[in-house]
Each structure stands twice: as structure tokens, then as C-alpha cells.
Write an enzyme that holds these catalytic residues in place. Structure first.
Site, PDB file in Angstrom:
ATOM      1  N   GLU A 207      51.846 104.398  34.907  1.00  0.00           N
ATOM      2  CA  GLU A 207      51.043 105.480  34.341  1.00  0.00           C
ATOM      3  C   GLU A 207      49.608 105.043  34.094  1.00  0.00           C
ATOM      4  OE1 GLU A 207      52.958 107.424  31.067  1.00  0.00           O
ATOM      5  OE2 GLU A 207      54.770 107.812  32.222  1.00  0.00           O
ATOM      6  N   ASP A 314      62.405 112.285  22.611  1.00  0.00           N
ATOM      7  CA  ASP A 314      62.118 112.627  24.013  1.00  0.00           C
ATOM      8  C   ASP A 314      63.461 112.724  24.746  1.00  0.00           C
ATOM      9  OD1 ASP A 314      61.400 112.699  26.700  1.00  0.00           O
ATOM     10  OD2 ASP A 314      60.608 110.675  26.769  1.00  0.00           O
ATOM     11  N   LYS A 339      58.593 118.373  27.748  1.00  0.00           N
ATOM     12  CA  LYS A 339      58.329 118.143  29.173  1.00  0.00           C
ATOM     13  C   LYS A 339      58.933 119.323  29.930  1.00  0.00           C
ATOM     14  CE  LYS A 339      58.767 113.052  29.099  1.00  0.00           C
ATOM     15  NZ  LYS A 339      59.770 111.949  29.161  1.00  0.00           N
ATOM     16  N   SER A 369      56.112 110.108  34.478  1.00  0.00           N
ATOM     17  CA  SER A 369      55.537 108.939  35.146  1.00  0.00           C
ATOM     18  C   SER A 369      55.152 109.279  36.585  1.00  0.00           C
ATOM     19  CB  SER A 369      56.494 107.759  35.071  1.00  0.00           C
ATOM     20  OG  SER A 369      57.811 108.155  35.374  1.00  0.00           O
TER      21      SER A 369
HETATM   22  P1  PGA Z   1      59.299 109.296  32.365  1.00  0.00           P
HETATM   23  O1  PGA Z   1      58.629 108.584  31.124  1.00  0.00           O
HETATM   24  O2  PGA Z   1      58.414 110.352  32.865  1.00  0.00           O
HETATM   25  O3  PGA Z   1      59.483 108.153  33.357  1.00  0.00           O
HETATM   26  O4  PGA Z   1      60.632 109.832  31.919  1.00  0.00           O
HETATM   27  C1  PGA Z   1      57.816 109.256  30.203  1.00  0.00           C
HETATM   28  C2  PGA Z   1      58.351 109.105  28.792  1.00  0.00           C
HETATM   29  O5  PGA Z   1      59.391 108.452  28.573  1.00  0.00           O
HETATM   30  O6  PGA Z   1      57.778 109.661  27.865  1.00  0.00           O
HETATM   31 ZN    ZN Z   2      59.513 108.891  26.296  1.00  0.00          ZN
END
Ligand code: PGA
Ligand code: ZN
Length: 426
Positions: A207, A314, A339, A369
Site C-alpha cells: 500500500e 475490520d 469497505k 490493498s
Molecule cells: P486488505 O487490507 O485490503 O488486504 O484486506 C486492508 C486492511 O486490513 O485494512
Molecule cells: Zn484491517
């Protein structure tokens, strides 16, 4: 009304194929969106549909594109793009599986987001304003979220070299988004310089953050605190530290296994370790401090730390309205990471956000990510009046695209109101 829906293969920040959806309405208005993709995914998330097999490492999206161009287009054609809930409901019913595996979470989230862009275009308003209407929030409020930006990347985003996934910072004392990004850039530069000078720079993580060669997880906290000072800012006053522990990724056989520290900890020991870090460093937020099924651990850490810092779910909450409601009732977490591709549609995302706000939680709009130039995330953060926006570091265009879009929105406002740091009352 929706006239055509076109799915095409484009590329994401990891060099993998992903789904782009372009929607044209009868009025001629168009909307377009690209599906993001995670690496440290919760087990209850909506799932991407990938082709498997040898081609492109199994990451092919031909099946997902076939779903967009076939079944999804067939079902949504003629629907009113302004009725986001009806379109999303139609896709959920058409898919018919709990994790959107039949049509694909990637096919569905890209379509859901493209519909919103097309609806905004038809009304000749910015997407964030359309999202305010969809979520019953004041379209005139000049709310600006705070950027939560990664400085060091670890965990699954950096070859598991360090166990903690993200070392991030929040400009808790800034007055605007522009000022916040400037302060954070100063810290990023100071941190990179310190890593180069100490010979600990390993490259750049997934990232865009510095990929450090630490010998202990706590080194990250130590170095970050020093970088804040080197940048001429006050730790805890101007800048706070946020960790995405992503603990699910190192929980196995009943223990939290911190490989770098050579430790295998029980839930209570893990909580005590995090407590000691919170006491020693200017930490203001802990995301997924425990594994996604550790309900008792989440209740305990929220009891101990939830009055003074953000406890963010999350993988634990997977942007699910019902999981947010349940967690709030059980005293687990005081903030939620949102998300869009975790729940799969904007309607479900809005429901989770609305519920979290109703129980008094902080909300953080987050990318993945695997990202692209798509800036739906920035509009979601402003539109749903989220407290923070998180999408990795200060480098790489798929990250800066999101920060830059919020900077533009802040610039259009007459009197922008930058987020004030507060901890939700327990
Ligand atoms: P990911 O990580 O997009 O790989 O799931 C982002 C996060 O854990 O906040
Ligand atoms: Zn996370």
C-alpha cells in the site's frame, strides 16, 4: 433508466486483472467504477469471483465479467439508477448466496458503484452529494474526513516481515485535509530518511508504505514516534498513531503468534501487550486488535481501552449492519472500518454506516490493498460523513488518487469543517 451495462477487464495496483463496469442511462448519463481487492480478508466477506486455473495466476475475472454482461445486465436493464436500493436488492436476489460467490463480489460491487456514479451524473451533482441523499444526510454539510495514512507496511502486505500489518498516523490537531496531508507527508519523509540512514529500508509495501526491516514489532512504534518529532510535530498532540493489527492473520491454534518477537500469546496476554504499547506511545486507534472470532477478547479490550482510543473492527465486522448492531450491543468495538467490497453493495455499506453512526461509533471508510485510480472511496468518505478515510500510504497513484479527490472536494467547499477527534462515549 439503465440502458446498458458493460463489464471490462482492467488492471489493479498489484498487476492483477479486475472488473470495471460502465453504465449508460437512457438520458445519456454514464457512470464507471472499478472493483478493489483485499489480501487480508475476513472469512465473512463478500468474495471475488476468480477464474482459477493457470491463466494470470488464477486471478482471471472472465467469469465475473460474464456475470456483468449477461445476468446482471439482463436483470438491471430498465431500472431507475436513482433507486440504488432497488438495483442492489435485485443483484443480491439474483446472486442468492451469502457471500456473493455466484455472480462475484467484484462484479456486484463494481456495478453497484457504477450505478451511483451514473445517477449522480444524471442529476448533475457530485457523487458525494448523491450519497448524502441516499443515506439521508444533509447534502449541504461541508464535512471533511481525516486521512488515516500508512507510514510502515507489514503483515500480508510485506511478506509477513513484521506481524503488525499497518503503522498509520492521524493528524489529530490539523484544521483541514490539506494541512493534515502536509503534516503526514513530513512524517513520511522523515520516516523514510531514518530507514535509509539506519539501513533498514526493505522497499515499499503493498500500500505504498515503507517496508521496514525491523527486529521487533515495537521498533515500528519507536521509529514512528521519533519520525513525528523529527518532522517538527508533537506526538499525541498534532499526530496520533493508529495500528491495523490485523490479528486474524497471525492467530493460529488458540494463540497470537508474533513471529518477529518470538511470542505466542493468549488473548489476555495479547491485550496486555497492546495496553503497554498504548501506555508508552501516542496510539489513538487499534484496528482488529484480536482475531475475527475472538468475541470475548474484543469485549475485554473495549472495556479496557475503549474510553480513550478507537477500537476498530475490520475483519471482525466485515462492514455488516447486523454485525455492527450485535457488537455494539455486546460492548465490542467503538468504531467500524467500512469497505464497499466487504459487504458487496453501496446499499449494504450505507446501512452499516448508518447503524454505526446511530450507536455513536466513529466510522472509517477504507480502500483495499489491491486498488486502482477509482475514487469512489473519497466520495463515500465525504458522502457518508465518515470520520476518517484509510487507503494506505502517501505514495503510489492508486493511493494519492483518493487523497487528491478529497483535497478537490475540500477546495470546492465554502467553509469546510475538518473532522474533530473524539472517542465515542461507551
Ligand atoms: P486488505 O487490507 O485490503 O488486504 O484486506 C486492508 C486492511 O486490513 O485494512
Ligand atoms: Zn484491517
Amino acid at each position: 433508466a439503465i440502458k446498458t451495462i458493460l463489464g471490462r477487464q482492467v488492471w489493479d495496483s498489484r498487476g492483477r486483472p479486475t472488473v470495471e463496469v460502465e453504465i449508460t442511462l437512457e438520458s445519456g448519463a454514464t457512470g464507471r467504477a472499478i472493483a478493489p481487492s483485499g489480501a487480508s480478508t475476513g472469512s465473512r466477506e463478500a468474495l471475488d469471483k476468480r477464474d482459477g486455473g493457470k491463466r494470470l495466476g488464477g486471478y482471471g475475472v472472465n467469469g465475473a465479467l460474464a456475470a456483468v454482461n449477461g445476468e446482471i445486465q439482463g436483470r438491471l436493464k430498465g431500472l431507475d439508477a436513482l433507486d440504488q436500493a432497488a438495483a442492489d436488492r435485485a443483484m443480491i436476489e439474483l446472486d442468492g448466496t451469502p457471500q456473493k460467490t455466484r455472480l462475484g463480489g467484484n462484479a456486484i460491487v463494481a456495478t453497484s458503484s457504477a450505478i451511483a456514479w451514473a445517477a449522480a451524473a444524471e442529476q448533475r451533482i457530485p457523487l458525494w452529494q448523491h450519497l448524502r441523499r441516499l443515506s439521508n444526510l444533509d447534502p449541504e454539510a461541508q464535512h471533511i474526513p481525516a486521512p488515516m495514512i500508512q507510514i510502515f507496511g507489514g503483515g500480508r502486505h510485506a511478506g509477513n516481515r513484521i506481524d503488525i500489518q499497518d503503522f498509520l498516523i492521524l493528524a489529530v490537531g490539523a484544521q483541514s485535509f490539506v494541512e493534515a496531508t502536509e503534516q503526514i507527508a513530513e512524517v513520511y519523509m522523515a520516516a523514510s530518511k531514518a530507514m535509509v540512514q539506519s539501513g533498514k529500508l526493505n522497499g515499499v509495501a503493498d500500500e505504498g508504505g515503507v517496508w521496514p526491516d525491523f527486529t521487533a514489532n515495537e521498533d515500528g512504534l519507536e521509529l514512528l514516534t521519533r519520525a513525528i518529532e523529527t518532522a517538527g510535530l508533537r506526538p499525541g498532540v498534532d499526530i496520533g498513531i493508529a495500528l491495523d493489527v490485523a490479528a486474524t492473520s497471525f492467530y493460529a491454534d488458540g494463540a497470537y503468534r508474533l513471529a518477529l518477537d518470538g511470542k505466542a500469546l493468549s488473548t489476555l496476554e495479547m491485550i496486555e501487550l497492546l495496553q503497554s504499547w498504548v501506555a508508552a506511545y501516542p496510539i489513538v486507534s487499534l484496528e482488529d486488535p484480536l482475531a475475527e472470532d475472538d468475541d470475548e477478547g474484543f469485549a475485554e479490550i473495549t472495556r479496557r481501552l475503549g474510553k480513550s482510543i478507537q477500537i476498530v473492527g475490520d475483519d471482525y465486522l466485515t462492514s455488516s449492519e447486523s454485525r455492527v448492531a450485535l457488537a455494539a450491543a455486546q460492548g465490542c468495538c467503538n468504531s467500524v472500518l467500512l469497505k464497499s467490497n466487504q459487504c458487496g453493495t453501496l446499499t449494504e455499506l450505507i446501512a452499516a454506516s448508518t447503524r454505526a453512526r446511530a450507536v455513536g461509533w466513529n466510522t472509517i471508510q477504507s480502500g483495499r490493498s489491491g486498488e486502482s485510480e477509482d475514487v469512489t472511496l473519497s466520495h463515500l468518505a465525504v458522502g457518508l460523513m465518515s470520520d476518517q478515510i484509510k487507503v494506505g500510504s502517501m505514495t503510489r497513484s492508486e493511493r494519492t488518487a483518493k487523497w487528491n479527490e478529497v483535497i478537490r472536494i475540500e477546495g470546492y467547499y465554502v467553509a469546510p469543517r475538518y473532522w474533530r477527534f473524539t472517542i465515542p462515549p461507551l
